[in-house]
Design a protein around this motif. Sequence first.
Motif, mmCIF file in Angstrom:
data_model
loop_
_atom_site.group_PDB
_atom_site.id
_atom_site.type_symbol
_atom_site.label_atom_id
_atom_site.label_comp_id
_atom_site.label_asym_id
_atom_site.label_seq_id
_atom_site.Cartn_x
_atom_site.Cartn_y
_atom_site.Cartn_z
ATOM 1 N N ILE A 290 0.828 -1.204 0.000
ATOM 2 C CA ILE A 290 0.000 0.000 0.000
ATOM 3 C C ILE A 290 0.865 1.257 0.000
ATOM 4 N N THR A 291 1.913 1.265 0.809
ATOM 5 C CA THR A 291 2.805 2.435 0.870
ATOM 6 C C THR A 291 3.508 2.654 -0.456
ATOM 7 N N ALA A 292 3.963 1.577 -1.093
ATOM 8 C CA ALA A 292 4.656 1.700 -2.372
ATOM 9 C C ALA A 292 3.758 2.322 -3.435
ATOM 10 N N GLY A 293 2.483 1.905 -3.458
ATOM 11 C CA GLY A 293 1.550 2.473 -4.435
ATOM 12 C C GLY A 293 1.366 3.964 -4.252
ATOM 13 N N HIS A 294 1.189 4.407 -2.992
ATOM 14 C CA HIS A 294 1.037 5.843 -2.713
ATOM 15 C C HIS A 294 2.300 6.621 -3.090
ATOM 16 N N MET A 295 3.460 6.040 -2.795
ATOM 17 C CA MET A 295 4.721 6.737 -3.070
ATOM 18 C C MET A 295 4.964 6.907 -4.565
ATOM 19 N N ILE A 296 4.581 5.913 -5.354
ATOM 20 C CA ILE A 296 4.751 6.015 -6.806
ATOM 21 C C ILE A 296 3.892 7.138 -7.370
ATOM 22 N N VAL A 297 2.619 7.192 -6.921
ATOM 23 C CA VAL A 297 1.719 8.254 -7.391
ATOM 24 C C VAL A 297 2.260 9.620 -6.999
ATOM 25 N N LEU A 298 2.694 9.779 -5.750
ATOM 26 C CA LEU A 298 3.215 11.063 -5.272
ATOM 27 C C LEU A 298 4.526 11.428 -5.961
ATOM 28 N N ALA A 299 5.310 10.430 -6.335
ATOM 29 C CA ALA A 299 6.560 10.706 -7.050
ATOM 30 C C ALA A 299 6.275 11.339 -8.413
ATOM 31 N N PHE A 300 5.243 10.862 -9.094
ATOM 32 C CA PHE A 300 4.903 11.442 -10.397
ATOM 33 C C PHE A 300 4.253 12.814 -10.248
ATOM 34 N N VAL A 301 3.545 13.038 -9.142
ATOM 35 C CA VAL A 301 3.049 14.383 -8.866
ATOM 36 C C VAL A 301 4.231 15.323 -8.638
ATOM 37 N N SER A 302 5.245 14.848 -7.926
ATOM 38 C CA SER A 302 6.433 15.662 -7.623
ATOM 39 C C SER A 302 7.173 16.068 -8.891
ATOM 40 N N LEU A 303 7.170 15.189 -9.898
ATOM 41 C CA LEU A 303 7.869 15.508 -11.147
ATOM 42 C C LEU A 303 7.339 16.794 -11.784
ATOM 43 N N ILE A 304 6.041 17.029 -11.651
ATOM 44 C CA ILE A 304 5.439 18.239 -12.235
ATOM 45 C C ILE A 304 6.052 19.477 -11.608
ATOM 46 N N PHE A 305 6.201 19.478 -10.279
ATOM 47 C CA PHE A 305 6.736 20.640 -9.574
ATOM 48 C C PHE A 305 8.247 20.778 -9.780
ATOM 49 N N ILE A 306 8.933 19.637 -9.843
ATOM 50 C CA ILE A 306 10.390 19.683 -10.048
ATOM 51 C C ILE A 306 10.726 20.294 -11.403
ATOM 52 N N PHE A 307 10.050 19.828 -12.458
ATOM 53 C CA PHE A 307 10.302 20.370 -13.790
ATOM 54 C C PHE A 307 9.682 21.756 -13.946
ATOM 55 N N GLY A 308 8.588 22.026 -13.188
ATOM 56 C CA GLY A 308 7.975 23.342 -13.242
ATOM 57 C C GLY A 308 8.881 24.434 -12.734
ATOM 58 N N GLU A 309 9.781 24.117 -11.801
ATOM 59 C CA GLU A 309 10.738 25.092 -11.299
ATOM 60 C C GLU A 309 11.768 25.475 -12.363
ATOM 61 N N LYS A 310 11.977 24.586 -13.321
ATOM 62 C CA LYS A 310 12.937 24.860 -14.392
ATOM 63 C C LYS A 310 12.320 25.690 -15.512
ATOM 64 N N GLY A 311 11.001 25.654 -15.594
ATOM 65 C CA GLY A 311 10.330 26.435 -16.630
ATOM 66 C C GLY A 311 8.897 25.967 -16.814
ATOM 67 N N ALA A 312 8.020 26.893 -17.256
ATOM 68 C CA ALA A 312 6.607 26.564 -17.428
ATOM 69 C C ALA A 312 6.412 25.482 -18.481
ATOM 70 N N ALA A 313 7.184 25.553 -19.585
ATOM 71 C CA ALA A 313 7.051 24.568 -20.658
ATOM 72 C C ALA A 313 7.436 23.171 -20.171
ATOM 73 N N ALA A 314 8.521 23.101 -19.401
ATOM 74 C CA ALA A 314 8.965 21.805 -18.874
ATOM 75 C C ALA A 314 7.931 21.232 -17.912
ATOM 76 N N GLY A 317 4.848 20.092 -19.996
ATOM 77 C CA GLY A 317 5.148 18.867 -20.741
ATOM 78 C C GLY A 317 5.205 17.648 -19.838
ATOM 79 N N THR A 318 5.795 17.825 -18.666
ATOM 80 C CA THR A 318 5.879 16.716 -17.708
ATOM 81 C C THR A 318 4.512 16.362 -17.145
ATOM 82 N N SER A 319 3.665 17.369 -16.950
ATOM 83 C CA SER A 319 2.355 17.125 -16.342
ATOM 84 C C SER A 319 1.493 16.202 -17.195
ATOM 85 N N VAL A 320 1.598 16.311 -18.508
ATOM 86 C CA VAL A 320 0.801 15.451 -19.399
ATOM 87 C C VAL A 320 1.163 13.987 -19.168
ATOM 88 N N PHE A 321 2.456 13.726 -19.149
ATOM 89 C CA PHE A 321 2.939 12.361 -18.913
ATOM 90 C C PHE A 321 2.612 11.899 -17.497
#
Length: 360
Positions: A290-314, A317-321
């Motif tokens: 159960i913990t692994a499933g939640h962490m995977i989902v949150l990791a992909f949510v985190s990618l949006i913010f991590i790439f968003g700090e580098k630029g709106a386009a990044a 683009g990451t948010s779609v994936f």
Amino acid sequence: MKNIHRLLLIVFFIASAATAFASDEHDKHAHHDTHKKEKFQAGEFIMDHIADAYDWHIFSIGDFHASIPLPVILVSEQSGFNMFMSSKFYHGHSAYKGFYIAQEGEFKGKVVEKINGQEVRPFDISMTKNVVAMLISMMILLWIFISVAKAYTRRKGQAPKGLQSVMEPIIIFVRDEIAKPAIGEKNYERFMPFLLTIFFFIWLNNLMGLVPLFPGGANVTGNITVTMVLALFTFIITTFSGNKNYWVHIFNTPGVPWWLKFPVPLMPVVEFMGMITKPIVLMVRLFANITAGHMIVLAFVSLIFIFGEKGAAAGFGTSVFSVAFIVFMDILELLVALIQAFVFTLLSALYFGMATEEHH
């Protein structure tokens, strides 16, 4: 009476939310000047969302945090019994009556107090997010099963209808596909109440953990203390249900050469360790999946913010994936929620069957 209960629930929710909003406004004005924009920390974001909490976070907009405060109940060596709402901590930024939420160290995220310059944990029996989530799930289960039981009483001999028709196939599945094959026709009935309880309790809390909004979002079955208690119940029932044949197989395994039992009791030690490791396997399997499933989902949510700090386009683009993969994972988690409830119940039934099996 039903309308009165609903009205009381609505009033309680509104009052709690109003208290939370008021405390958030205080927090916003008191700390607005001291907060600076920090770089997004994916690790902290993930751990904060899967960990237990003293309030129920609803949403955040900038410095405004909407949450439902929960009762903090403590027994201190210095001040004795204390009870107050978690809103007094202002989301962990302030202390109250000498108590505060530790931001780092051994007790990070827990209520502590300072005694002789050292952080000490008081005896904590607070109504945390996971505790409240379990109470909500238990009330839902009680409502479901009491309603179904009353329907069977009112409609004796008639075909299932409404909620009956939904619950009956699931109950029969647990009986015919889990309890009977694993325990046997002779003994399965006395274990059915427990097996049905853990099956529906785990399944419902798994599903509620996938819902991001109140009353969902709590990581109940991803908390190892919860899975430990569930596994402990299975262990206790197995131990006290064990017949003579069960204990003979543990301490004097038939068919094993005598030199594996005497003078060094190698096989009894192996069998006894197996008896101890069975509930540990139950505890860790449910918690980890159960913990692994939640962490995977949150990791992909985190990618949006991590790439968003580098630029709106990044970030875009990451948010779609990321969103596409999150939807896929959530659909998969619906299946995992059922599978984990099934596996925990099946293994418990197998242990009960081993404990009550007659000598052939």
